[in-house]
Design an enzyme around this catalytic site. Structure first.
Site, PDB file in Angstrom:
ATOM      1  N   HIS A  22      10.380  -5.834  -4.707  1.00  0.00           N
ATOM      2  CA  HIS A  22       9.254  -6.260  -5.541  1.00  0.00           C
ATOM      3  C   HIS A  22       9.733  -6.538  -6.959  1.00  0.00           C
ATOM      4  CE1 HIS A  22       5.055  -6.894  -6.401  1.00  0.00           C
ATOM      5  NE2 HIS A  22       5.112  -6.086  -7.445  1.00  0.00           N
ATOM      6  N   TYR A  55       3.645 -15.645  -9.339  1.00  0.00           N
ATOM      7  CA  TYR A  55       2.297 -16.197  -9.555  1.00  0.00           C
ATOM      8  C   TYR A  55       2.189 -17.070 -10.797  1.00  0.00           C
ATOM      9  CZ  TYR A  55       2.022 -11.884 -12.383  1.00  0.00           C
ATOM     10  OH  TYR A  55       2.274 -10.871 -13.275  1.00  0.00           O
ATOM     11  N   HIS A  99       2.923  -0.567  -4.216  1.00  0.00           N
ATOM     12  CA  HIS A  99       2.401   0.605  -4.945  1.00  0.00           C
ATOM     13  C   HIS A  99       1.678   1.564  -3.990  1.00  0.00           C
ATOM     14  CE1 HIS A  99       3.636  -1.315  -8.581  1.00  0.00           C
ATOM     15  NE2 HIS A  99       2.755  -2.285  -8.473  1.00  0.00           N
ATOM     16  N   ASP A 142      10.103  -4.027  -9.757  1.00  0.00           N
ATOM     17  CA  ASP A 142       8.809  -4.507 -10.228  1.00  0.00           C
ATOM     18  C   ASP A 142       8.842  -5.040 -11.654  1.00  0.00           C
ATOM     19  OD1 ASP A 142       6.119  -4.986 -10.602  1.00  0.00           O
ATOM     20  OD2 ASP A 142       5.453  -2.935 -10.339  1.00  0.00           O
TER      21      ASP A 142
END
Ligand SMILES: [Zn+2]
Length: 492
Positions: free
Chosen positions: A95, A157, A314, A365
């Site tokens: 991630h 995104y 998560h 992340d």
């Protein structure tokens, strides 16, 4: 360069399709034979079982051919490369948001919450363009490679230009990330993310997209699907030999349940991984319950988004029923313990999820640090802090989360173990560094997982090709300069 031809550049990494391209897998040791490479590892953890000694590993065409423990050094073939220390399979960073790297350190001054951190993150997002994102992502992925990462799952995104206006190629940002991975020597799964609404207020009402969030949105899921089609994955979801397409639902905050089906359909059609952020913050659960009368896990389950091909990121604040839904459907859970600590998210129920049947992977992340060994050990350390007990996850389970489980959840099940037929990825951790000197051979994996850091990684091979040697990235030689140069304009 961010056109389609850029995405097709295969020379960064030799993937499974590279089998016919021996030039991609012959390093300086090509003298060992045409396309053949051999390493002799002092110690190796092969992805399962115990650490083995004196392991002769042979690869050709980017794939391991033979793996033989207990081979005395005097009988290894000429040209074999010696690997002191502990050699592991390649690490998977399951991630990543590459641009969050810009926030490292600067968001630690003062106080705040997840939500105030997010405002700073949006400021950086608002400044990126395809060229600057290529430069930044190349450097960030190179930092990952130095830490032993051979595959990254980029949860992407930031699709469009300012005001949400598409670039002339609407996938220009995604192609920049694919190119960045090639130039840093990593495989990538581009998790193309559907992001449609600004969020949910605590009473469950949807909030409009902010000006920066407009860059994330395609308007609706049908247009998201059209853009993904234009990215051009083949029937197996491949975008280039080193790049695979995946899909993502940003979260229940950003995608209404009625818009989730096209994303799920694409995952089925391509056999592609499907990822989603899940229950990172209590406020997300509260708003979701108010909006839909169900927890985020139940909403995603209702949309068909759970299952063995899916990964929930998560999964921090779950009900007992949520855990049963995830475990019972064999949905993978990607834990990001450093980010979850930095953002004050909380400690997720890793032990209960694993017991219920969910494979676990790890990711860095927000890149507050990039160190997969740290992520892996924190899964166990967080469990200890929450439970008051030691030893729920042993070193092999934690290493498995950072290797085979991570690769599988990114759609590369052929990577993450040192076995014949697997992609030839090797990460060597020296045991003579200040942190690891004195390690015993019998507990070398425990030493590396519980005390090693990214700085102890000295050599990384991806698909049979050297990416890091002696702690030096071969494709991005001056990484600190590359990071400084790419970060400075974003923070000015
Ligand atoms: Zn994330």
């Amino acid at each position: 360069m961010t056109g389609p031809e850029a995405a097709a550049r295969p020379e960064g990494v030799a993937g499974p399709e590279a089998a016919g391209r021996p030039e991609a897998v012959v390093g300086p040791e090509g003298a060992a034979g045409p396309g053949i490479r051999r390493w002799h590892a002092e110690l190796a953890w092969l992805g399962r079982g115990d650490v083995r000694s004196r392991v002769l590993i042979e690869a050709s065409g980017g794939v391991f051919r033979t793996v033989t423990p207990d081979v005395p050094p005097e009988v290894v073939p000429p040209g074999t490369e010696r690997r002191p220390g502990l050699t592991l399979p390649g690490l998977a960073n399951a991630h990543s948001h590459a641009f969050h790297r810009a926030l490292r350190g600067i968001t630690e001054a003062g106080q705040g919450t997840f939500w105030t951190w997010r405002e700073r993150m949006y400021q950086v997002a608002g400044r990126l363009a395809p060229d600057s994102y290529l430069e930044l992502a190349r450097a960030v992925y190179a930092e990952m490679a130095l830490a032993g990462v051979t595959c990254v799952g980029e949860f992407h995104y930031l699709h469009h230009g300012p005001g949400g206006v598409p670039y002339s190629d609407p996938n220009e940002m995604g192609r920049a990330l694919i190119q960045a991975a090639a130039e840093a020597g990593l495989r990538i799964t581009l998790l193309d993310t559907c992001y449609l609404t600004g969020g949910l207020a605590l009473d469950g009402t949807p909030t409009p997209l902010s000006p920066v969030q407009q860059r994330f949105s395609d308007g609706d899921a049908a247009r998201w699907a059209d853009r993904l089609a234009a990215l051009g994955p083949d029937e197996h979801g491949m975008l280039a030999p080193h790049a695979r397409a995946g899909v993502a639902i940003h979260s229940v905050r950003a995608v209404p349940p009625g818009q989730m089906h096209p994303v799920v359909d694409w995952s089925h059609r391509l056999g592609a991984p499907l990822h989603a952020h899940l229950s990172e913050q209590p406020a997300e659960n509260e708003a979701c319950l108010a909006a839909y009368g169900a927890t985020p896990a139940r909403v995603l389950d209702g949309a068909g988004a759970l299952g063995p091909r899916s990964t929930m990121v998560h999964a921090t604040h779950l009900t007992r029923h949520d855990i049963e839904l995830l475990g019972g459907s064999r949905t993978c859970v990607c834990l990001c313990p450093t980010t979850e600590a930095f953002l004050a998210d909380g400690i997720g129920p890793a032990g209960a999820l694993a017991a219920a049947g969910s494979p676990l992977s790890v990711g860095s992340d927000s890149h507050a640090v990039i160190d997969l060994l740290d992520e892996a050990r924190r899964v166990e350390l967080d469990e200890r802090l929450a439970s008051g007990q030691r030893g729920r996850f042993g070193a092999a389970a934690l290493a498995g989360a950072a290797t085979a489980a991570g690769h599988t959840c990114l759609g590369w099940p052929e990577a993450g173990e040192i076995v014949p037929g697997a992609l030839a990825d090797l990460v060597t951790v020296r045991l003579d560094t200040p942190r690891l000197a004195g390690s015993a051979a019998s507990t070398a994996l425990e030493s590396v997982i519980f005390a090693g850091t990214a700085a102890d990684v000295t050599d990384v091979v991806t698909g049979g090709r050297d990416v890091v040697r002696g702690g030096q990235h071969l494709l991005v030689p001056d990484l600190p300069a590359a990071l400084t140069q790419s970060l400075r304009p974003l923070l000015a």
